[in-house]
Design a protein around this motif. Structure first.
Motif, PDB file in Angstrom:
ATOM      1  N   VAL A  25       0.828  -1.202   0.000  1.00 31.44           N
ATOM      2  CA  VAL A  25       0.000   0.000   0.000  1.00 31.44           C
ATOM      3  C   VAL A  25       0.867   1.257   0.000  1.00 31.44           C
ATOM      4  O   VAL A  25       0.605   2.217  -0.752  1.00 31.44           O
ATOM      5  CB  VAL A  25      -0.951  -0.014   1.210  1.00 31.44           C
ATOM      6  N   GLY A  29       0.912   0.796  -4.107  1.00 33.50           N
ATOM      7  CA  GLY A  29      -0.451   1.292  -4.273  1.00 33.50           C
ATOM      8  C   GLY A  29      -0.553   2.804  -4.209  1.00 33.50           C
ATOM      9  O   GLY A  29      -1.401   3.410  -4.886  1.00 33.50           O
ATOM     10  N   LEU A  34      -3.658   5.380  -4.073  1.00 38.96           N
ATOM     11  CA  LEU A  34      -4.155   5.042  -2.744  1.00 38.96           C
ATOM     12  C   LEU A  34      -3.699   6.083  -1.724  1.00 38.96           C
ATOM     13  O   LEU A  34      -2.553   6.529  -1.736  1.00 38.96           O
ATOM     14  CB  LEU A  34      -3.657   3.656  -2.313  1.00 38.96           C
ATOM     15  N   ASN A  38      -8.873   6.877   1.486  1.00 47.51           N
ATOM     16  CA  ASN A  38      -9.696   5.955   0.691  1.00 47.51           C
ATOM     17  C   ASN A  38      -9.266   4.502   0.827  1.00 47.51           C
ATOM     18  O   ASN A  38      -9.803   3.631   0.149  1.00 47.51           O
ATOM     19  CB  ASN A  38      -9.677   6.348  -0.787  1.00 47.51           C
ATOM     20  N   THR A  39      -8.322   4.197   1.726  1.00 46.91           N
ATOM     21  CA  THR A  39      -7.770   2.851   1.828  1.00 46.91           C
ATOM     22  C   THR A  39      -7.754   2.395   3.282  1.00 46.91           C
ATOM     23  O   THR A  39      -7.478   3.188   4.186  1.00 46.91           O
ATOM     24  CB  THR A  39      -6.340   2.797   1.271  1.00 46.91           C
ATOM     25  N   LEU A  55      -7.841  -5.808   1.787  1.00 50.58           N
ATOM     26  CA  LEU A  55      -7.464  -4.447   1.409  1.00 50.58           C
ATOM     27  C   LEU A  55      -8.702  -3.803   0.809  1.00 50.58           C
ATOM     28  O   LEU A  55      -9.211  -4.256  -0.212  1.00 50.58           O
ATOM     29  CB  LEU A  55      -6.316  -4.474   0.400  1.00 50.58           C
ATOM     30  N   VAL A  57     -10.647  -0.422  -0.749  1.00 48.98           N
ATOM     31  CA  VAL A  57     -10.442   0.876  -1.387  1.00 48.98           C
ATOM     32  C   VAL A  57     -11.787   1.365  -1.913  1.00 48.98           C
ATOM     33  O   VAL A  57     -12.590   0.572  -2.421  1.00 48.98           O
ATOM     34  CB  VAL A  57      -9.424   0.780  -2.555  1.00 48.98           C
TER      35      VAL A  57
END
Length: 217
Positions: A25, A29, A34, A38-39, A55, A57
Motif C-alpha cells: 500500500v 499502491g 491510494l 480511501n484505503t 485491502l 479501497v
C-alpha cells in the motif's frame, strides 16, 4: 463503490503477510492513487477466519477502478508478489466489488424523533397485564396491594354466589364491623340485612352466609 482485495494467510505466516500488504500500500499502491482517506486494511476477528486479510479501497466509478489497476507499477508489483506468495494460500486472492447505496435516501436521519416517542410511550404506559379501566376502577377501592404480595380481588361471579340485588331496601339495625378490605362482617341473629360490598354497591347477607374475602398471594 467499495472494492476489496481478499487474501488467506498461511498458518504461521499472517504477521509477515500483514507487513508485506502494508508495504504494498505504501510503496506501490500509493503510486496508483491510494491514500489514507480511501484505503484501509482489515483482518478476521469475530465471525470470520482470523487468516483472512482484506485491502479495501473506495472509488467513485468503475472507470476509476480501471484507472487504478492500469496505474499500478507492474515491475514492482511482480517483485512484491514473488515475496508475498510464500505467506498466502495459493489461489486465495480475490477481488470483490460492491456498489454502495445510501442508507438515508432523504439525507436526513429521523431516528431522534422516533427514539423520543418510544421513550415517552414506555414511561407512561400501564403495567403489562393490567388494563387501564381496571386500574382506574380499583384506584378508588380501599383494598391496596401490600409489599408482601399481589392483591387478588373477588370476581363478580364469586360475589353473585353470595349476594342478591337490593332495590331500595333500607338497612336493618345490626351489629357490623368494617374490615380493611371494605367488606362488612355481620354478627347476631338478625334477619337478612343490607350492607355495601367492596365496590360500594348494596348486597344482602343473612346469618350463616359466607362473605368472600381478599386474598394475598
Amino acid at each position: 463503490m467499495r472494492v476489496c482485495a481478499a487474501f488467506i494467510a498461511r498458518f504461521g505466516g499472517k504477521a509477515d503477510a500483514v507487513q508485506l500488504l502494508q508495504e504494498w500500500v505504501q510503496e506501490i499502491g500509493s503510486e496508483a492513487g491510494l491514500t489514507p482517506s480511501n484505503t484501509s486494511l482489515s483482518t478476521g476477528s469475530i465471525g470470520a477466519p482470523e487468516s483472512t486479510l482484506e485491502l479495501e479501497v473506495r472509488f467513485d466509478s468503475l472507470a476509476d477502478l480501471e484507472g487504478f489497476w492500469s496505474a499500478i507499477p507492474q515491475q514492482q508489483h511482480k517483485a512484491w508478489g514473488q515475496r508475498m506468495q510464500q505467506y498466502i494460500v495459493h489461489g486465495s486472492p480475490q477481488w470483490h466489488v460492491y456498489r454502495c447505496l445510501p442508507a438515508f435516501p432523504d439525507g436526513t436521519p429521523a431516528a431522534s424523533g422516533s427514539a423520543a416517542a418510544l421513550g415517552g410511550r414506555s414511561s407512561s404506559s400501564q403495567p403489562r397485564g393490567r388494563p387501564a379501566a381496571a386500574a382506574s376502577r380499583n384506584s378508588g377501592s380501599s383494598a391496596a396491594s401490600s409489599s408482601s404480595g399481589s392483591l387478588v380481588l373477588p370476581s363478580d361471579d364469586e360475589l353473585s354466589k353470595y349476594a342478591e340485588a337490593a332495590d331500595g331496601a333500607a338497612p336493618l339495625p345490626s351489629t357490623k364491623q368494617q374490615t380493611a378490605s371494605g367488606l362488612s362482617i355481620v354478627s347476631g341473629d338478625e334477619e337478612a340485612q343490607t350492607v355495601l360490598d367492596w365496590k360500594g354497591e348494596p348486597m344482602q347477607v343473612r346469618p350463616g352466609d359466607r362473605l368472600p374475602g381478599v386474598k394475598f398471594l
